[in-house]
Design a protein around this motif. Structure first.
Motif, short mmCIF file in Angstrom:
data_model
loop_
_atom_site.label_atom_id
_atom_site.label_comp_id
_atom_site.label_asym_id
_atom_site.label_seq_id
_atom_site.Cartn_x
_atom_site.Cartn_y
_atom_site.Cartn_z
N VAL A 1 8.42 57.76 -2.03
CA VAL A 1 8.98 56.75 -1.72
C VAL A 1 10.68 56.69 -1.73
N GLY B 1 13.98 56.31 0.64
CA GLY B 1 14.00 56.45 1.87
C GLY B 1 13.56 57.96 2.36
N LYS C 1 9.68 57.17 5.53
CA LYS C 1 10.01 56.76 6.77
C LYS C 1 9.35 57.02 7.82
N ALA D 1 6.43 55.07 7.80
CA ALA D 1 6.59 53.70 8.38
C ALA D 1 6.57 53.68 9.94
N GLU E 1 15.00 49.27 12.20
CA GLU E 1 15.15 49.71 10.69
C GLU E 1 16.06 48.96 9.95
N GLY F 1 15.52 49.66 6.39
CA GLY F 1 15.24 50.77 5.46
C GLY F 1 14.63 50.39 4.01
N PHE F 2 14.71 51.30 3.08
CA PHE F 2 14.03 50.96 1.78
C PHE F 2 14.99 50.09 1.10
N GLY G 1 13.78 51.24 -3.83
CA GLY G 1 13.14 51.86 -2.82
C GLY G 1 11.88 51.21 -2.68
N TYR H 1 9.97 48.89 1.97
CA TYR H 1 10.43 49.19 3.29
C TYR H 1 10.78 47.98 3.95
#
Length: 360
Positions: free
Chosen positions: A19, A22, A147, A150, A178, A180-181, A264, A267
């Motif tokens: 993870v 990202g 990512k 995801a 997005e 993001g994380f 992170g 997400y």
């Protein structure tokens, strides 16, 4: 369901250190370049899908809660959407962008979209669970491996299941963009392990999974609209917050936060929500132009964030933040502390979460 939760926890642990913050793809290497990158796929899906001769004239109002700076990912999305829609309708359709929360907080804007008093908004996923409960399943900690995982989930059948729930209440999700994380910041001290969060008043989104996760970590989570966050940190109402780099840096949280951990831990997608009544009133030609533009803007915005990731980190450091990297905090301890959250919601989301973990 015992088997289900065991598979969930195995999946969590299997994700391991993948993870990070990202898992930036290898091709995203121009982080030190211009603050306004021009991704190679910026016109993907945005080419004209037929003449604009029969397109009706109208205006589309798009609201979002983040800044309108050149490094703002929501602004980048909205600007690309505007560019493509206006281009592909020969200017017959105008897109008005309302940034900086000038139309209200995220939940207020989603409610306005549902009522048809606002045409569209790009928003964090936090308040979306109030309209489509299944979307909460995307918010479990350390759920997505990276990512690409995801994107596969959100752009596929599982994302469509949430889209159907939204449509049933008058909201059409045209694309999963997005955030993001997400990463933790605070004004007190570095966060390395869950015990470091004890007593820290941390702002979270209005999301029950997020609230319960930070309770398990020992923090004092406080749900709050994004539009109130900067002032609340400045005045000490909360000690910290958690957001992606794409939110933390363009909104200058480094002015009121000293420490950042690239944890992170969640997400965060950013759905582009459209008024169903407005969309249904469009001609089929305009519907296709709008849908194509929304998806092209999604691809552009995802790459926009990735291209700026290292620049965001450097900007935070240049402005006095102490930044702990993904390898410097105890991710395994946070994963362990997250297990009770999965167990609590097993009956409600266990099967859907398993489908997410099983997505390759």
């Amino acid at each position: 369901m015992k088997k289900g939760i065991s598979l969930v926890l195995v999946g969590m642990l299997a994700a391991g250190s993948l993870v990070g913050c990202g898992s930036k793809p290898a091709e995203q290497s121009n982080s030190g370049g211009s603050s306004q990158p021009a991704p190679s796929n910026s016109s993907s899906g945005g080419e004209k899908s037929g003449g604009a001769g029969n397109i009706e004239e109208t205006t589309i109002a798009v609201g979002h809660a983040t800044s309108d700076s050149e490094t703002s990912h929501y602004q980048a999305y909205a600007a690309k959407f505007k560019e493509l829609v206006e281009k592909n309708t020969d200017g017959k359709v105008k897109v008005e962008i309302h940034p900086n929360g000038e139309l209200g907080g995220e939940r207020e804007m989603i409610e306005a979209v549902q009522l048809g008093t606002l045409d569209a908004t790009i928003t964090s996923s936090g308040p979306v669970g109030n309209f489509a409960p299944l979307s909460n399943a995307f918010d479990f900690p350390f759920l997505f491996r990276d990512k690409p995982h995801a994107y596969k989930v959100l752009d596929g059948e599982l994302g469509d299941e949430v889209n159907k729930q939204l449509e049933s209440v008058g909201i059409k999700n045209l694309a999963w963009a997005e955030n993001g994380f997400r990463n933790m910041t605070n004004s007190k001290h570095p966060i390395i392990k869950p015990e470091d969060l004890k007593g820290i008043k941390i702002r979270t989104m209005e999301n029950k999974i997020h609230l319960d996760s930070f309770k398990e970590y020992g923090a004092a989570p406080t749900p709050m609209a994004f539009t109130e966050l900067f002032t609340s940190m400045q005045q000490g109402v909360v000690d910290g917050q958690e957001n992606p780099l794409s939110v933390i840096v363009p909104n200058k949280f480094y002015e009121v936060q000293k420490y950042m951990t690239l944890s992170g831990h969640f997400y965060s997608p950013a759905p582009f929500l459209f008024s169903k009544s407005k969309f249904d009133g469009f001609s089929p030609e305009l519907q296709k132009i709008v849908e194509d533009a929304a998806k092209a803007a999604r691809d552009y915005e995802r790459e926009f964030i990735a291209n700026l990731e290292e620049k965001y980190i450097q900007t935070a450091k240049d402005n006095g933040m102490e930044v702990l990297t993904a390898s410097e905090y105890d991710q395994e301890a946070f994963r362990k502390a997250s297990e009770p959250v999965y167990k609590k919601y097993e009956a409600e989301y266990g099967e859907f979460v398993k489908k997410i973990l099983d997505t390759k």
